[in-house]
Design a protein around this motif. Structure first.
Motif, PDB file in Angstrom:
ATOM      1  N   LEU A   1      40.949  11.981  12.067  1.00 12.01           N
ATOM      2  CA  LEU A   1      40.951  11.467  13.439  1.00 12.01           C
ATOM      3  C   LEU A   1      41.784  10.196  13.551  1.00 12.01           C
ATOM      4  O   LEU A   1      42.536  10.017  14.510  1.00 12.01           O
ATOM      5  CB  LEU A   1      39.511  11.205  13.887  1.00 12.01           C
ATOM      6  CG  LEU A   1      38.596  12.430  13.967  1.00 12.01           C
ATOM      7  CD1 LEU A   1      37.170  12.024  14.309  1.00 12.01           C
ATOM      8  CD2 LEU A   1      39.117  13.427  15.000  1.00 12.01           C
TER       9      LEU A   1
ATOM     10  N   ASN B   1      40.123   3.801  19.991  1.00 16.08           N
ATOM     11  CA  ASN B   1      39.861   5.201  19.660  1.00 16.08           C
ATOM     12  C   ASN B   1      39.201   5.349  18.298  1.00 16.08           C
ATOM     13  O   ASN B   1      38.336   6.221  18.110  1.00 16.08           O
ATOM     14  CB  ASN B   1      41.165   5.997  19.686  1.00 16.08           C
ATOM     15  CG  ASN B   1      41.671   6.229  21.097  1.00 16.08           C
ATOM     16  OD1 ASN B   1      40.881   6.299  22.031  1.00 16.08           O
ATOM     17  ND2 ASN B   1      42.976   6.324  21.245  1.00 16.08           N
TER      18      ASN B   1
ATOM     19  N   SER C   1      35.532   7.011  17.783  1.00 10.52           N
ATOM     20  CA  SER C   1      35.317   8.133  16.862  1.00 10.52           C
ATOM     21  C   SER C   1      34.228   7.798  15.847  1.00 10.52           C
ATOM     22  O   SER C   1      33.392   8.644  15.506  1.00 10.52           O
ATOM     23  CB  SER C   1      36.615   8.468  16.126  1.00 10.52           C
ATOM     24  OG  SER C   1      37.617   8.886  17.018  1.00 10.52           O
TER      25      SER C   1
END
Length: 241
Positions: free
Chosen positions: A124, A162, A166
């Motif tokens: 990710l 982000n 995550s």
């Protein structure tokens, strides 16, 4: 190939399922609540520590897996396959391995969660790094910034929200996984639930399940709000003035 999903076995099992459900009402064993709450806190802490260690390991691995931060394709390919191998096995398999290695208890669960999260979060993180806007990076380099300075001022402000979002989602998911890990000896509330199911104490099992549902719902709610706040903050920081 015959799967026999709905057949004679399924029909014969429905009455047994109904019996088990009826024995779970009403929930019982409230005198054990302090013990169960302590085990539930252990499960939440197991998920938190496993996620934290996995996220720390995933940061350098994510940069190594990204094409724009490691231009050497052979090394980048190798790091990607290594991350794939970490997350290719489920938490439960890793927990069984670590229970054999370090013995029963939360440490085995923490290590299992950390290994899987390192591989998952590395993927990710690397995808977030590869999808950054290149203009801030080029602007930092044009001012004479070194590569670490370019990453610090041009890349991290874009990907950090982000990455944190995550990580929060993984903590939320790992709380559920940590419950299952207790069944194979990693401790926590999962061990308490397994112990009740083993002796068919459905009333106490239903109380433990209720506590797990409340805890997971609370963590889901907190995590979702934090993720939205982080994503909004990242969008505001990335918006040109």
């Amino acid at each position: 190939m015959r799967f026999d999903l709905i057949g004679a076995k399924f029909a014969a099992g429905l009455p047994k399922l109904a019996d088990a459900a009826s024995m779970m009402v009403p929930p019982r064993g409230w005198q054990h609540l302090p013990e169960w709450l302590n085990a539930l806190a252990e499960t939440i802490a197991m998920a938190f520590m496993g996620t934290l260690l996995g996220a720390i390991a995933a940061v350098p691995l994510g940069f190594a897996c990204a094409r724009n931060t490691l231009p050497l394709r052979a090394l980048q390919f190798g790091f990607r396959r290594f991350a794939d191998s970490l997350r290719s096995l489920d938490h439960l398999i890793w927990a069984i391995v670590f229970v054999r290695a370090v013995g029963l208890g939360p440490l085995a669960g923490i290590m299992a969660i950390a290994v899987v999260d390192a591989g998952t979060l590395a993927k990710l993180y690397s995808e977030a790094i590869e999808n950054v806007d290149r203009r801030p990076l080029e602007g930092a380099r044009s001012t004479g910034a070194s590569e670490p300075e370019t990453i610090r001022w041009g890349l991290l402000p874009q990907v950090l929200p982000n990455m944190l979002a995550s990580t929060l989602y993984m903590w939320e998911s790992n709380t559920r996984s940590a419950t299952i890990l207790g069944i194979v000896g990693a401790g926590g509330i999962g061990y308490q639930l397994s112990d009740r199911l083993r002796v068919y104490d459905w009333g106490e099992a239903s109380t433990i399940i209720l506590l797990i549902l409340i805890a997971v719902y609370a963590i889901d709610l907190i995590s979702a709000r934090l993720r939205r706040a982080l994503i909004r903050g990242g969008e505001s920081a990335a918006r040109p003035i």
